[in-house]
Motif scaffolding. Structure first.
Motif, mmCIF file in Angstrom:
data_model
loop_
_atom_site.group_PDB
_atom_site.id
_atom_site.type_symbol
_atom_site.label_atom_id
_atom_site.label_comp_id
_atom_site.label_asym_id
_atom_site.label_seq_id
_atom_site.Cartn_x
_atom_site.Cartn_y
_atom_site.Cartn_z
ATOM 1 N N GLU A 43 0.819 -1.255 0.042
ATOM 2 C CA GLU A 43 -0.007 -0.143 0.046
ATOM 3 C C GLU A 43 0.804 1.248 0.132
ATOM 4 O OE1 GLU A 43 -3.373 0.603 -0.229
ATOM 5 O OE2 GLU A 43 -3.949 -1.617 -0.667
ATOM 6 N N ARG A 46 2.332 1.618 -3.607
ATOM 7 C CA ARG A 46 1.282 1.909 -4.383
ATOM 8 C C ARG A 46 0.855 3.499 -4.482
ATOM 9 N NH1 ARG A 46 -4.043 -1.297 -5.529
ATOM 10 N NH2 ARG A 46 -4.166 -0.996 -3.188
ATOM 11 N N ALA A 47 0.779 3.972 -3.178
ATOM 12 C CA ALA A 47 0.706 5.372 -2.747
ATOM 13 C C ALA A 47 1.622 6.372 -3.427
ATOM 14 C CB ALA A 47 0.259 5.581 -1.389
ATOM 15 N N TRP A 49 3.777 5.321 -5.927
ATOM 16 C CA TRP A 49 3.655 5.538 -7.495
ATOM 17 C C TRP A 49 2.564 6.449 -7.699
ATOM 18 C CZ3 TRP A 49 5.735 4.630 -11.833
ATOM 19 C CH2 TRP A 49 5.086 4.406 -13.003
ATOM 20 N N GLN A 50 1.413 6.083 -7.349
ATOM 21 C CA GLN A 50 0.216 6.929 -7.514
ATOM 22 C C GLN A 50 0.383 8.568 -7.388
ATOM 23 O OE1 GLN A 50 -2.896 5.122 -5.462
ATOM 24 N NE2 GLN A 50 -3.355 3.824 -7.175
ATOM 25 N N SER A 51 1.097 9.122 -6.170
ATOM 26 C CA SER A 51 1.375 10.445 -5.870
ATOM 27 C C SER A 51 2.288 11.079 -7.303
ATOM 28 C CB SER A 51 1.984 10.358 -4.701
ATOM 29 O OG SER A 51 3.365 10.138 -4.500
ATOM 30 N N ASN A 53 2.127 10.728 -10.363
ATOM 31 C CA ASN A 53 1.157 10.764 -11.478
ATOM 32 C C ASN A 53 1.994 10.858 -12.633
ATOM 33 O OD1 ASN A 53 -1.066 11.347 -12.284
ATOM 34 N ND2 ASN A 53 -1.301 13.391 -12.246
ATOM 35 N N LYS A 55 2.708 10.395 -16.367
ATOM 36 C CA LYS A 55 2.134 10.488 -17.510
ATOM 37 C C LYS A 55 3.119 10.127 -19.028
ATOM 38 C CE LYS A 55 -1.763 11.824 -15.903
ATOM 39 N NZ LYS A 55 -2.906 10.922 -15.536
ATOM 40 N N ALA A 97 -0.002 -0.719 -13.693
ATOM 41 C CA ALA A 97 -1.225 -0.867 -12.985
ATOM 42 C C ALA A 97 -1.677 -2.303 -12.851
ATOM 43 C CB ALA A 97 -2.337 -0.233 -13.557
ATOM 44 N N PHE A 123 7.095 1.136 -8.187
ATOM 45 C CA PHE A 123 6.420 0.091 -8.659
ATOM 46 C C PHE A 123 7.041 -1.405 -8.426
ATOM 47 C CE2 PHE A 123 9.213 1.798 -11.890
ATOM 48 C CZ PHE A 123 10.112 0.943 -12.136
#
Length: 152
Positions: A43, A46-47, A49-51, A53, A55, A97, A123
């Motif tokens: 967790e 993953r947080a 990685w998502q933070s 963002n 592209k 993902a 990741f």
């Protein structure tokens, strides 16, 4: 008659049975706590990685579940472009993902799991999973190499 006389076979069986139950209970508690620790770590990564963002980035992924494949992926403005290195009949569309999904499922369900995260981006960089101890050839692996963030 002494109630705890170990020369009595009935008492010896009760003592041995209690020891076996205690050992298996301890092992079960360890297994549950290890999965909990792995899930907490998952967790956090993953947080992270998502933070970020991200592209625009690129990576090479090697997938293996009975068959293997190697694919180059480029992400531009969040859209994936895949290039397979050789003719293959397996894989070829794994995203970061998807690796997080596989990792989460493996933490919850797999018999055995080896996992390494990318220290910079968070990741799953390498995943080796044996889904069942009773099934031969159900092992899968994923490895991400050559990850780089692209600037546009």
């Amino acid at each position: 008659m002494n109630l705890f006389d170990l020369r009595n076979p009935f008492v010896a069986l009760i003592v041995l049975g209690s020891l076996i139950i205690l050992i298996y209970s301890s092992w079960g508690i360890y297994a549950v706590s290890e999965r909990s620790r792995q899930f907490d770590q998952f967790e956090q990564y993953r947080a992270h990685w998502q933070s970020l963002n991200l592209k625009n980035y690129a990576y090479v992924i090697e997938e293996g579940c009975m068959l293997s494949s190697t694919t180059s992926a480029t992400v531009q403005k969040g859209e994936h472009i895949f290039e397979q290195f050789e003719k293959q009949h397996f894989g070829g569309k794994a995203t970061i993902a998807y690796l997080f999904e596989q990792t989460e499922q493996a933490i919850k369900e797999a018999h055995q799991l080896e996992l390494r995260y990318n220290s910079d981006y968070g990741f799953p960089e390498e995943i080796r999973v044996d889904w069942s101890k009773d099934i031969i050839d159900d092992e899968c692996s994923y490895r991400v190499t050559e990850f780089k963030q692209n600037e546009l």
